[in-house]
Write an enzyme that holds these catalytic residues in place. Structure first.
Site, mmCIF file in Angstrom:
data_model
loop_
_atom_site.group_PDB
_atom_site.id
_atom_site.type_symbol
_atom_site.label_atom_id
_atom_site.label_comp_id
_atom_site.label_asym_id
_atom_site.label_seq_id
_atom_site.Cartn_x
_atom_site.Cartn_y
_atom_site.Cartn_z
ATOM 1 N N LYS A 155 0.827 -1.206 0.000
ATOM 2 C CA LYS A 155 0.000 0.000 0.000
ATOM 3 C C LYS A 155 0.865 1.261 0.000
ATOM 4 O O LYS A 155 0.634 2.192 -0.775
ATOM 5 C CB LYS A 155 -0.914 0.018 1.223
ATOM 6 C CG LYS A 155 -1.700 1.316 1.409
ATOM 7 C CD LYS A 155 -2.515 1.301 2.683
ATOM 8 C CE LYS A 155 -1.710 1.719 3.895
ATOM 9 N NZ LYS A 155 -1.712 3.181 4.124
ATOM 10 N N ASN A 156 1.871 1.290 0.854
ATOM 11 C CA ASN A 156 2.680 2.495 1.008
ATOM 12 C C ASN A 156 3.612 2.738 -0.177
ATOM 13 O O ASN A 156 4.180 3.817 -0.301
ATOM 14 C CB ASN A 156 3.489 2.432 2.305
ATOM 15 C CG ASN A 156 2.603 2.578 3.531
ATOM 16 O OD1 ASN A 156 1.485 3.079 3.442
ATOM 17 N ND2 ASN A 156 3.097 2.133 4.672
ATOM 18 N N CYS A 160 -5.355 8.418 10.045
ATOM 19 C CA CYS A 160 -5.332 7.803 11.368
ATOM 20 C C CYS A 160 -5.010 8.805 12.458
ATOM 21 O O CYS A 160 -4.230 9.730 12.263
ATOM 22 C CB CYS A 160 -4.297 6.678 11.413
ATOM 23 S SG CYS A 160 -4.698 5.292 10.361
ATOM 24 N N ARG A 191 1.304 14.613 11.985
ATOM 25 C CA ARG A 191 2.191 14.319 10.859
ATOM 26 C C ARG A 191 2.118 15.523 9.925
ATOM 27 O O ARG A 191 1.479 15.475 8.891
ATOM 28 C CB ARG A 191 1.770 13.022 10.162
ATOM 29 C CG ARG A 191 2.011 11.803 11.026
ATOM 30 C CD ARG A 191 1.932 10.528 10.223
ATOM 31 N NE ARG A 191 0.574 10.051 10.128
ATOM 32 C CZ ARG A 191 0.232 8.880 9.591
ATOM 33 N NH1 ARG A 191 1.150 8.087 9.105
ATOM 34 N NH2 ARG A 191 -1.025 8.502 9.537
ATOM 35 N N ASP A 217 5.367 1.013 12.117
ATOM 36 C CA ASP A 217 4.175 0.303 11.647
ATOM 37 C C ASP A 217 4.118 -1.148 12.117
ATOM 38 O O ASP A 217 3.136 -1.847 11.851
ATOM 39 C CB ASP A 217 4.101 0.344 10.112
ATOM 40 C CG ASP A 217 3.503 1.643 9.605
ATOM 41 O OD1 ASP A 217 3.060 2.464 10.425
ATOM 42 O OD2 ASP A 217 3.483 1.850 8.375
ATOM 43 N N ARG A 259 -8.283 -0.338 5.031
ATOM 44 C CA ARG A 259 -7.391 0.625 4.380
ATOM 45 C C ARG A 259 -6.044 0.001 4.045
ATOM 46 O O ARG A 259 -5.338 0.506 3.174
ATOM 47 C CB ARG A 259 -7.168 1.841 5.286
ATOM 48 C CG ARG A 259 -8.379 2.754 5.464
ATOM 49 C CD ARG A 259 -8.032 3.952 6.338
ATOM 50 N NE ARG A 259 -6.764 4.541 5.901
ATOM 51 C CZ ARG A 259 -5.736 4.793 6.712
ATOM 52 N NH1 ARG A 259 -5.811 4.493 7.985
ATOM 53 N NH2 ARG A 259 -4.628 5.332 6.231
#
Length: 416
Positions: free
Chosen positions: A22-23, A116, A121, A304, A396
Site C-alpha cells: 500500500k505504502n 489515522c 504528521r 508500523d 485501508r
C-alpha cells in the site's frame, strides 16, 4: 459499521500470498500526474486507500482502468488540479499529489489531509521544500494553494525524516529545472520503489535508499509499466500472527530483504525462520520470549510494526520494553489489549509489557490501521471470542484479511 469476530486459540498453519505494498502503491499511482503518456501498474492491492487515490486522480482528469491487480492510468489531460477535502479527509497519503500537480500544472489546491489518529504528521516539510524550489505557497481555508511557472532545482534539507515528504519532493524535482539534492532523505524501500519507477520513466535519480538523493530535472517523463513491491508490513503482520498463536506458516510473493530487523526480532523471540528467494517460512515455539523494541526510521525497527509486537509480547515469557519515537500518540491500542487481559504499563513514549499465560476474548475498538492489526493478532491468540470494532481501518491496509486468515485456519468472520 462492520466488526470482526475472532474465535481465538487456533495456531495459524498453511500458506498465503502477500499483496502489493500500500505504502509503495499510493505514491506510484500519483506518477500518472507527471506524464502525458499512460502508466501501467501490476500487483496493486485492493484496498480502500487505493480506491480513494484512484477516485482522487479520476476527478483531476486521469483516465482510470482497473482489472484485478492491474491498473492503467492515462493522465494526458489534467483539467482539474484540485484535491478536495471530501476525497482526502480519510487518507493522509493524499498530500502526495501536491508535488506532481505543481510540477506538471504550475498551480494546484490540495486539501490538508486526514487519516489515522496516531499523532501529528505535519506537511510543513513538503511546503518548505517546494518553497525552496521557487513555489509560492499559502494555506487558506484548509487548503494548500501552490503555484510556480516552473520549479527550480535546489538543495533541500528536511528537519525530520519524512517518507511522504521525501517522495513528494523527489517527484516534483523530476520536472524541475536543474539539480535537486534532498538531504536527510527517508531510506525506506517504498522510496526506492518510487525512484526505480521514475527512472524507468526517464528521470535522473541517484542515491535512493541513502539519506542523500540527487535528482536531475528533465523536460518531460514518459509512461512506463511497473510491478509494485510486496507489502513488508503485511508480511510482518502475518509473521507476528503465526508467532503469537504458536503456528507455522509460509508467506509467498514477498522477501525478507525489506524486513531484516523484524525477522531478527522474531528469531530473538524464539521463532524458526527460513528465507527463500520469494517466500518466508516461520515456525513458532510453544512459548515466545519477550523482545524489546525501539521504533526509528528505516532501516531500524518500523513504527508500523510496533502494535503487532506489543501483541506478541503480551503472550510472551518475561517483560518487554517498547519505545515509540516516531509518533507521540501511538499507544492507544494498549488500553484495548488490557481489555483482553494484557499486562501493560505506559510511561510517556514507553510501554512495559509483561507477558501473561493467556488472553481472554473481549470487545475491543480499533483506533488506527496498525493498532487494528495488533488487536487482531491478540484476538487470534486469546481464548474465546474477540470482537474488533471499527475495522474500516483494516480495510485501508490489509487486502482480503478474513480470507487470508481463514486460509491459515483462523476462525474469523466479518459481522455486518
Amino acid at each position: 459499521m462492520d466488526r470482526l469476530s475472532i474465535l481465538g486459540g487456533q495456531p495459524l498453519k498453511g500458506e498465503v500470498s502477500i499483496s502489493g505494498a500500500k505504502n509503495a502503491a499510493l505514491p506510484l499511482l500519483t506518477l500518472a500526474l507527471l506524464t502525458r503518456e499512460p502508466m501501467m501498474f501490476s500487483n496493486v492491492p485492493d484496498l480502500n486507500d487505493i480506491t480513494t487515490m484512484l477516485g482522487l486522480l479520476a476527478q483531476m482528469g486521469v483516465k482510470v482502468e482497473r482489472s484485478g491487480d492491474t491498473v492503467r492510468l492515462d493522465g494526458g489531460c489534467i483539467d482539474n488540479p484540485v484535491a478536495p477535502y471530501e476525497l482526502v479527509k480519510t487518507m493522509r497519503a493524499s498530500i502526495l499529489v501536491l508535488g506532481p500537480l505543481l510540477a506538471r500544472c504550475g498551480e494546484t489546491r490540495v486539501s490538508l489531509p486526514g487519516g489515522c489518529a496516531i499523532g501529528a504528521r505535519p506537511v510543513d516539510q513538503h511546503i518548505k521544500g517546494l518553497q525552496a524550489m521557487g513555489a509560492e505557497i499559502s494555506v487558506e481555508q484548509g487548503y494548500v494553494h501552490a503555484r510556480c511557472a516552473r520549479l527550480k532545482g535546489a538543495r533541500l534539507f528536511t528537519d525530520m525524516v519524512t517518507v511522504t515528504g521525501t517522495e513528494n519532493l523527489m517527484m516534483a524535482a523530476c520536472l524541475a529545472e536543474g539539480e535537486t539534492v534532498i538531504e536527510n532523505a527517508a531510506r525506506e524501500p517504498e522510496v526506492v520503489d518510487l525512484a526505480n519507477c521514475l527512472i524507468a520513466m526517464g528521470a535522473g535519480i541517484s542515491g535512493a535508499g541513502t539519506d542523500v538523493i540527487r535528482i536531475q530535472g528533465v523536460a518531460r517523463l514518459r509512461g512506463a509499466r511497473y510491478r509494485i513491491m510486496p507489502d513488508r508490513i503485511e508480511t510482518g503482520t502475518y509473521l507476528c500472527a503465526a508467532a503469537a498463536t504458536g503456528g507455522a506458516i509460509r508467506l509467498t510473493g514477498t522477501s525478507s530483504g525489506y524486513l531484516d530487523v523484524v525477522v531478527d526480532k522474531l528469531t530473538e523471540a524464539g521463532c524458526d525462520i527460513a528465507v527463500e528467494p520469494d517466500a518466508i517460512r516461520l515456525a513458532a515455539p510453544a512459548r515466545l520470549k519477550s523482545v524489546s523494541v525501539r521504533t526509528e526510521p528505516y532501516p531500524a525497527f518500523p513504527t508500523d510494526m510496533q502494535a503487532q509486537f506489543m501483541a506478541i509480547n503480551a503472550v510472551a515469557d518475561d517483560t518487554a520494553v517498547i519505545r515509540e519515537t516516531i509518533f507521540e500518540n501511538r499507544f492507544m491500542h494498549a488500553v484495548e489489549l488490557i481489555r483482553l487481559g494484557a499486562d501493560i504499563k505506559i510511561d510517556g513514549n514507553t510501554a512495559f509489557v509483561k507477558g501473561v499465560a493467556k488472553l481472554d476474548g473481549a470487545a475491543v475498538m480499533a483506533t488506527d490501521l496498525r493498532a487494528s492489526a495488533g488487536l487482531v493478532i491478540a484476538g487470534l491468540a486469546a481464548q474465546g471470542e474477540t470482537l474488533v470494532d471499527r475495522i474500516y481501518h483494516l480495510d485501508r491496509g490489509y487486502e482480503k484479511l478474513e480470507q487470508k486468515l481463514s486460509a491459515l485456519g483462523a476462525r474469523v468472520r466479518r459481522v455486518k
